[in-house]
Design an enzyme around this catalytic site. Structure first.
Site, PDB file in Angstrom:
ATOM      1  CG  ASN A 133      -0.498  -0.296   2.502  1.00 60.68           C
ATOM      2  OD1 ASN A 133       0.482  -0.991   2.661  1.00 60.68           O
ATOM      3  ND2 ASN A 133      -1.144   0.249   3.516  1.00 60.68           N
TER       4      ASN A 133
ATOM      5  CD  GLU B  65      -5.291  -5.903  -1.344  1.00 61.06           C
ATOM      6  OE1 GLU B  65      -4.761  -4.771  -1.258  1.00 61.06           O
ATOM      7  OE2 GLU B  65      -6.027  -6.377  -0.466  1.00 61.06           O
TER       8      GLU B  65
ATOM      9  CB  CYS C  29      -8.666  -4.657  -3.762  1.00 63.54           C
ATOM     10  SG  CYS C  29      -7.553  -3.296  -3.353  1.00 63.54           S
TER      11      CYS C  29
ATOM     12  CB  CYS D 236      -5.362  -1.329  -1.766  1.00 60.72           C
ATOM     13  SG  CYS D 236      -6.709  -0.614  -0.832  1.00 60.72           S
TER      14      CYS D 236
ATOM     15  CD  GLU E  26      -1.466   4.639   4.534  1.00 64.00           C
ATOM     16  OE1 GLU E  26      -0.983   5.467   5.324  1.00 64.00           O
ATOM     17  OE2 GLU E  26      -2.184   3.683   4.890  1.00 64.00           O
TER      18      GLU E  26
ATOM     19  CB  CYS F 294     -10.989  -2.752   0.293  1.00 62.06           C
ATOM     20  SG  CYS F 294     -10.304  -2.062  -1.220  1.00 62.06           S
TER      21      CYS F 294
HETATM   22  N1  THU Z   1      -5.370  -1.466   2.411  1.00 59.44           N
HETATM   23  C1  THU Z   1      -4.810  -2.301   1.477  1.00 59.44           C
HETATM   24  O1  THU Z   1      -3.653  -2.112   1.070  1.00 59.44           O
HETATM   25  N2  THU Z   1      -5.563  -3.323   1.034  1.00 59.44           N
HETATM   26  C2  THU Z   1      -6.856  -3.566   1.394  1.00 59.44           C
HETATM   27  O2  THU Z   1      -7.515  -4.425   0.816  1.00 59.44           O
HETATM   28  C3  THU Z   1      -7.457  -2.804   2.481  1.00 59.44           C
HETATM   29  C4  THU Z   1      -6.697  -1.610   2.944  1.00 59.44           C
HETATM   30  C5  THU Z   1      -4.584  -0.317   2.869  1.00 59.44           C
HETATM   31  C6  THU Z   1      -5.107   1.018   2.415  1.00 59.44           C
HETATM   32  C7  THU Z   1      -4.553   1.937   3.472  1.00 59.44           C
HETATM   33  O3  THU Z   1      -3.236   2.317   3.095  1.00 59.44           O
HETATM   34  C8  THU Z   1      -4.470   1.075   4.713  1.00 59.44           C
HETATM   35  O4  THU Z   1      -4.564  -0.265   4.265  1.00 59.44           O
HETATM   36  C9  THU Z   1      -5.567   1.334   5.730  1.00 59.44           C
HETATM   37  O5  THU Z   1      -6.818   1.255   5.156  1.00 59.44           O
END
Ligand code: THU
Length: 163
Positions: free
Chosen positions: A62, A75, A115, A73, A64, A112
């Protein structure tokens, strides 16, 4: 009126020793990728590793952003990179690993909705299932044999076609 129950088979492994060698390796790749996630805001690190039909592994984590919605994310970083680097090569599976939870009864974090939708695009395009392996160093490991299982009634390109 008809009622239809939609379900799927979730495979639950006690730990990574129960996985096949390839699956175990892929999950390890996801855990390694997780450590390099850029998650200064949520502090929630996620890693993903995509295994392609040609044997290549593409990782993601991920990313940010100070403008929160601009981040992405793990994925999607991984599957989009796979699509860019190996266009047209089918995806066999994706392993996803979030930082292990401190809770006793922890279950692996699942992708999520955005994704799931992004991954199912490739599953539909390649017409073969993409399995999903979820887990970390601690707790059980979950496996779904197809993304369609965890995104029933998914939106897809057929809805865009003229009738
Ligand atoms: N996140 C992912 O990388 N994958 C997911 O399927 C759910 C959430 C990340 C996004 C964000 O950087 C952090 O987790 C908190 O939501």
């Amino acid at each position: 009126m008809e009622k239809k129950k939609i379900g799927f088979e979730l495979l639950i492994f006690e730990d990574e020793t129960e996985l096949s060698q390839n699956e175990r390796k892929l999950l390890r790749n996801a855990m390694d990728a997780r450590e390099n996630a850029y998650a200064p805001y949520s502090k929630f690190k996620v890693g993903a590793a995509v295994l392609l039909e040609n044997g290549q592994v593409v990782i993601g984590n991920n990313q940010e952003n100070a403008s929160y919605p601009s981040g992405l994310c793990a994925e999607r970083v991984a599957v989009f990179q796979a699509g860019a680097k190996y266009p047209g090569v089918a995806i066999t599976s994706i392993a996803i690993s979030a930082s292990p939870s401190q809770h006793e009864e922890a279950v692996p974090a699942a992708p999520c909705g955005n994704c799931r939708q992004s991954i199912i695009e490739y599953e539909q395009k390649q017409k073969s299932p993409i399995s999903i392996i979820l887990g970390s160093e601690k707790g059980p490991i979950y496996k779904c044999v197809s993304v369609a299982d965890i995104l029933p009634l998914a939106f897809n390109s057929s809805f865009l076609k003229d009738s």
